[in-house]
Design an enzyme around this catalytic site. Structure first.
Site, PDB file in Angstrom:
ATOM      1  N   GLU A   1     -57.969 -70.473  12.586  1.00 38.92           N
ATOM      2  CA  GLU A   1     -58.578 -71.390  13.551  1.00 38.92           C
ATOM      3  C   GLU A   1     -59.380 -70.666  14.627  1.00 38.92           C
ATOM      4  O   GLU A   1     -60.470 -71.102  14.985  1.00 38.92           O
ATOM      5  CB  GLU A   1     -57.522 -72.294  14.192  1.00 38.92           C
ATOM      6  CG  GLU A   1     -57.085 -73.469  13.322  1.00 38.92           C
ATOM      7  CD  GLU A   1     -56.132 -73.061  12.210  1.00 38.92           C
ATOM      8  OE1 GLU A   1     -55.673 -71.895  12.201  1.00 38.92           O
ATOM      9  OE2 GLU A   1     -55.843 -73.912  11.345  1.00 38.92           O
TER      10      GLU A   1
ATOM     11  N   ALA B   1     -55.052 -82.656  14.087  1.00 38.87           N
ATOM     12  CA  ALA B   1     -55.494 -82.504  15.482  1.00 38.87           C
ATOM     13  C   ALA B   1     -54.504 -81.691  16.323  1.00 38.87           C
ATOM     14  O   ALA B   1     -54.900 -81.010  17.261  1.00 38.87           O
ATOM     15  CB  ALA B   1     -55.706 -83.876  16.114  1.00 38.87           C
ATOM     16  N   ASP B   2     -53.226 -81.751  15.947  1.00 38.81           N
ATOM     17  CA  ASP B   2     -52.201 -80.984  16.679  1.00 38.81           C
ATOM     18  C   ASP B   2     -52.582 -79.507  16.807  1.00 38.81           C
ATOM     19  O   ASP B   2     -52.259 -78.861  17.800  1.00 38.81           O
ATOM     20  CB  ASP B   2     -50.866 -81.057  15.940  1.00 38.81           C
ATOM     21  CG  ASP B   2     -50.449 -82.480  15.648  1.00 38.81           C
ATOM     22  OD1 ASP B   2     -49.532 -82.969  16.303  1.00 38.81           O
ATOM     23  OD2 ASP B   2     -51.065 -83.122  14.759  1.00 38.81           O
TER      24      ASP B   2
ATOM     25  N   HIS C   1     -47.364 -82.731  13.536  1.00 42.40           N
ATOM     26  CA  HIS C   1     -48.470 -83.359  12.804  1.00 42.40           C
ATOM     27  C   HIS C   1     -48.635 -84.823  13.202  1.00 42.40           C
ATOM     28  O   HIS C   1     -49.155 -85.614  12.433  1.00 42.40           O
ATOM     29  CB  HIS C   1     -48.221 -83.309  11.288  1.00 42.40           C
ATOM     30  CG  HIS C   1     -48.188 -81.938  10.711  1.00 42.40           C
ATOM     31  ND1 HIS C   1     -47.110 -81.101  10.852  1.00 42.40           N
ATOM     32  CD2 HIS C   1     -49.106 -81.245  10.003  1.00 42.40           C
ATOM     33  CE1 HIS C   1     -47.365 -79.947  10.239  1.00 42.40           C
ATOM     34  NE2 HIS C   1     -48.573 -80.008   9.721  1.00 42.40           N
TER      35      HIS C   1
END
Ligand SMILES: Cc1ncc(C[n+]2csc(CCOP(=O)(O)OP(=O)(O)O)c2C)c(N)n1
Lengths: 337, 322
Positions: A61, A85-86, A132
């Site tokens: 990421e 999105a977490d 999640h």
């Protein structure tokens, strides 16, 4: 004007495909995007646009988001998928520290055209666990310089994604897992767009203003119908974007109803709802009464049945509205659960 | 293997001018600081001029460069004027960022200097993105990304490393091993004090060089640039040098042993480049005149910058609106 019935997933896919087709420097990047991305939104895009526009990345990421910034600085329009999105917390610095601040610190007013999109929230079955399932908009709405989009319908997904792809500012585009599976008539017109920062009055009413976004919009719609049958007229507003937030639309409604309930899926403390209520109170010309429905200040339980007790739904929203409307003026604001 | 491009006497002389300008500016700021005027965000580059300058001179205007917080040599060598740097440093109107970012965010995208991030670690991937853009566009531009001990210890490095090798990107990472990271010795942070070990797991060129030898820096970076331009992918250079001055304006650097500093002063990259210029046939007068020119240049620039108006929020905002 013609339209087609599409799910949220299909609607997003169509907008992305039309963007990739017209802009060679638009690139989709992220994990598993070559197949279809983490939630199936990108189905078929790799086959159609190939590896120079649909870039499969390692699970890196910091690498992906940093590279997206580099691409944007070089004139590209990166569209980055976050697996859930977490995981944006992993790249909070790339987003808040680098993407948001870059233009001001270098005094370069040009665009920073990065769209970050991904699935968010529990799906219909639930039980995805606390890593999640979170609603991420509260973590990011504090950061100046970000656009935050939380579509509650497939139609809004399409229109708001197209607007996000025109945004000069970095965008967080949160796709609620339950909205993927809804279906809507979506205009076929490739210029169909919904302006960012404009709330939608989903339903007009006169007694109480109810604000809800993302999946909560659907729950609030059910609650509003139930309340209507009981004689409580609800004005339901979906702000559609958390930043910019259309406080003015809410103010106008509250000027008539003097009662405001916000339903949000995230935990209460420091939430978006708190800001909505604070602005409404600050801007109201006369005293108004307010309440929030939210998840309690707790971590999502892993078990789906336990989780259901925590997430607001049509019943808990309707309860909160009833309590606000029926309680005496002197009573403190209603707090759900 | 591409053969090393050697510096001509003209190349070395022009690098020497920039090194000297960087040195004189640093000295002037150090002096100011010493006299009790704090110079915010001033990180002296004294001792690192050969590395900063000779690693940038092989670049084209359109090549991208990500610089570190330390020193002004990278910026000067890429073509940004001393005046712009000084205006930014003193938060004056004009400059490159009108007081919105100061000297930590000097930028000139038209010269291949997009800016700088202040939270260490992001640069590895930002550089990868810049290099990826060139590759996707089919341009033969390269990106050079300098980094210090702090950024290089972040996990971000690994993610970018894997990606740039995987995608064979035209990027060169240049580790500035200057012996210290604020008050920590490089040896306390990296096994045997070497910053580039981690890169060796990938089969890309990783070279450890004498960062105080302008010619070696130039030759090594030129080779890496040629390789990247030819589509042969990333490489890494760890340049060994030494931070001769304290970390930052308010640091007294009592932790740096005087004899260690003295021994590195004897390896001063500027004196060394001057000796080479003599060997290559330049005469002492010409060399001395470069020092005088740099001194004048700094003096004149400072006077002009001192007279310039302070940047204001309105000015900065106005820049953001155009
Ligand atoms: C992520 C992060 N952690 C810490 C800092 C604070 N910081 C500023 S300068 C510095 C030391 C820099 O040392 P080094 O990278 O060796 O470069 P040098 O100053 O020696 O040139 C640190 C830790 C930062 N900017 N970012």
């Amino acid at each position: 004007m013609t339209s087609t019935r599409l799910t949220g997933r299909e609607a997003l896919n169509r907008v992305l495909a039309s963007e990739l087709a017209v802009n060679r420097r638009a690139v989709v990047m992220g994990e598993t995007v070559r197949l279809a991305g983490s939630s199936g939104v990108l189905h078929g895009l790799y086959d159609r646009f190939g590896p120079s526009q649909v870039i499969e990345t390692p699970v890196s990421e910091n690498g992906i988001f940093g590279a997206a910034l580099g691409l944007a600085l070089a004139g590209f329009r990166p569209i980055v998928e976050i697996y859930s999105a977490d995981f944006l917390l992993v790249v909070a610095n790339e987003i808040i520290g680098d993407m948001c601040k870059w233009r001001q610190q270098q005094a370069r007013p040009g665009p920073m055209p990065i769209v970050i999109r991904g699935c968010m929230g529990p799906n219909a079955k639930g039980g995805l666990g606390p890593e999640h399932s979170q609603s991420m908009e509260p973590y990011f709405h504090h950061a100046p310089g970000l656009v935050i989009v939380t579509p509650g319908t497939p139609r809004d997904m399409a229109g708001l994604l197209r607007a996000s792809l025109r945004s000069p500012d970095p965008v967080l585009f949160f796709e609620h897992r339950r909205v993927y599976d809804l279906a809507d008539e979506i205009p076929d017109d490739e210029s169909f767009i919904i302006e960012l920062g404009r709330a939608e009055v989903v339903r007009e009413g006169k007694d109480v203003t109810l604000v809800a976004w993302g999946w909560m919009r659907s729950e609030a719609e059910i609650a509003s119908s139930v309340l209507d049958a009981e004689g409580i007229s609800v004005e339901l507003i979906d702000p559609r974007t958390i930043a910019p937030m259309d406080h003015e639309a809410i103010r106008r409604s509250v000027a008539r109803t003097a009662q405001l309930v916000v339903a949000e899926e995230a935990p209460r403390t420091g939430g978006v709802g708190a800001e909505v209520l604070a602005r409404a109170v600050e801007s109201a010309a006369r005293p108004i009464r307010v309440a929030r429905v939210s998840m309690p200040d707790a971590i999502h339980p892993y078990s789906a049945s336990m989780e259901r007790l925590f997430i607001p739904n049509a019943n808990t929203i309707a309860d909160a509205v009833r309590r606000l409307v029926s309680s005496a003026r002197s009573a403190p604001p209603v707090l759900a659960r | 293997m591409l053969t090393a491009k050697r510096m001509t006497v003209e190349d070395l002389a022009s690098a020497y001018r920039v090194m000297m300008l960087s040195r004189r500016f640093d000295e002037w700021l150090g002096e100011l600081n010493h006299r009790g005027t704090p110079v915010p965000h001033y990180h002296s580059g004294v001792g690192q001029e050969a590395l900063m300058v000779a690693a940038v001179t092989p670049l084209r205007r359109t090549d991208q460069m990500i610089y570190t917080h330390r020193g002004y040599g990278h910026l000067l060598a890429k073509g940004i004027s001393l005046r712009e740097i000084a205006l930014d440093l003193f938060m004056k109107a004009g400059g490159t960022n009108h007081g919105l970012g100061g000297v930590m965010h000097v930028n000139r995208p038209d010269l291949g200097v997009p800016g700088r991030e202040g939270v260490f670690g992001g640069r590895f991937a930002i550089a990868a993105g810049l290099a990826l853009a060139a590759k996707l566009d089919g341009r033969d531009e390269v990106t050079v990304c300098f980094y210090g001990e702090a950024a290089g210890a972040r996990g971000n490095l690994y993610e970018a490393l894997n990606m740039v090798v995987l995608w064979n990107l035209p990027v060169i990472y240049v580790a500035e091993n200057n012996g210290w990271s604020f008050s920590s010795r490089t040896e306390w942070l990296y096994p045997e004090g070497r910053m580039s070990r981690v890169w060796r797991g990938f089969e890309i060129p990783v070279e450890v060089i004498d960062g105080n030898d302008a010619e070696e820096v130039f030759a090594t970076v030129s080779r890496a640039v040629a390789r990247a331009r030819a589509g042969e992918g990333p490489s890494v250079i760890e340049a060994l040098t030494y931070r001769l001055e304290p970390h930052i304006w308010r640091d007294k650097a009592a932790y740096q042993p005087p004899d260690e500093i003295a021994s590195w002063r004897r390896r001063d990259p500027i004196a060394r480049a001057a000796r080479r210029l003599l060997e290559l046939g330049m005469n002492q007068n010409e060399i001395d005149s470069i020092a005088c020119w740099a001194e004048d240049e700094v003096e004149r620039t400072i006077a002009a910058v001192e007279a310039a108006p302070d940047a204001t929020w309105e000015d900065g905002r106005h820049q953001m609106e155009v």
